[in-house]
Design a protein around this motif. Sequence first.
Motif, short mmCIF file in Angstrom:
data_model
loop_
_atom_site.label_atom_id
_atom_site.label_comp_id
_atom_site.label_asym_id
_atom_site.label_seq_id
_atom_site.Cartn_x
_atom_site.Cartn_y
_atom_site.Cartn_z
N GLU A 22 0.83 -1.20 0.00
CA GLU A 22 0.00 0.00 0.00
C GLU A 22 0.87 1.26 0.00
O GLU A 22 0.66 2.18 -0.78
CB GLU A 22 -0.89 -0.02 1.24
N ALA A 25 2.78 1.62 -3.29
CA ALA A 25 1.99 2.24 -4.35
C ALA A 25 2.08 3.76 -4.27
O ALA A 25 2.20 4.44 -5.28
CB ALA A 25 0.54 1.79 -4.26
N LYS A 26 2.04 4.29 -3.05
CA LYS A 26 2.13 5.74 -2.87
C LYS A 26 3.51 6.25 -3.26
O LYS A 26 3.66 7.29 -3.88
CB LYS A 26 1.84 6.11 -1.41
N ALA A 85 3.83 6.15 -7.01
CA ALA A 85 3.03 7.22 -7.61
C ALA A 85 3.74 8.56 -7.45
O ALA A 85 3.81 9.36 -8.39
CB ALA A 85 1.65 7.27 -6.96
N SER A 130 1.93 8.89 -17.67
CA SER A 130 0.78 8.81 -16.76
C SER A 130 0.63 7.36 -16.33
O SER A 130 0.69 6.45 -17.13
CB SER A 130 -0.49 9.31 -17.45
N LEU A 147 -0.43 1.00 -11.95
CA LEU A 147 0.38 1.00 -10.73
C LEU A 147 0.30 -0.36 -10.03
O LEU A 147 1.32 -0.93 -9.65
CB LEU A 147 -0.17 2.09 -9.80
N ALA A 148 -0.92 -0.88 -9.92
CA ALA A 148 -1.11 -2.17 -9.27
C ALA A 148 -0.41 -3.28 -10.06
O ALA A 148 0.20 -4.18 -9.49
CB ALA A 148 -2.60 -2.47 -9.14
N GLU A 149 -0.49 -3.17 -11.37
CA GLU A 149 0.14 -4.19 -12.22
C GLU A 149 1.65 -4.12 -12.10
O GLU A 149 2.34 -5.14 -12.02
CB GLU A 149 -0.29 -3.96 -13.67
N SER A 152 -1.87 4.93 -14.41
CA SER A 152 -3.19 4.76 -13.82
C SER A 152 -3.10 3.89 -12.57
O SER A 152 -2.07 3.26 -12.31
CB SER A 152 -4.13 4.11 -14.82
N GLU A 153 -4.18 3.85 -11.82
CA GLU A 153 -4.18 3.01 -10.62
C GLU A 153 -4.00 1.55 -11.00
O GLU A 153 -3.32 0.79 -10.31
CB GLU A 153 -5.50 3.20 -9.87
N ASP A 154 -4.62 1.15 -12.10
CA ASP A 154 -4.45 -0.22 -12.58
C ASP A 154 -3.02 -0.49 -13.00
O ASP A 154 -2.45 -1.53 -12.69
CB ASP A 154 -5.38 -0.49 -13.77
N GLU A 198 5.29 11.00 -10.40
CA GLU A 198 4.93 12.40 -10.53
C GLU A 198 6.16 13.28 -10.59
O GLU A 198 6.22 14.25 -11.33
CB GLU A 198 4.08 12.83 -9.32
#
Length: 54
Positions: free
Chosen positions: A16, A19-20, A23, A34, A40-42, A36-38, A27
């Motif tokens: 968790e 991921a932050k 991200a 870019s 990022l999870a992948e 995406s959340e998906d 940035e």
Amino acid sequence: VIDCECGEMLQAANDEDLAKVVAAHFERDHPGESLSEDGLAELIARRAYDATDS
Ligand SMILES: [Zn+2]
């Protein structure tokens, strides 16, 4: 822990937080990409590993 394709090592206590961290890294260092959340999870599912051996 994830080794970003730019060579930066990103680490956090858990997925968790990781991921932050990822991200925030994207940035700051990869503003053109870019993520995406998906995506990022992948990325985490595919590339993350536990740095338990040291
Ligand atoms: Zn990077």
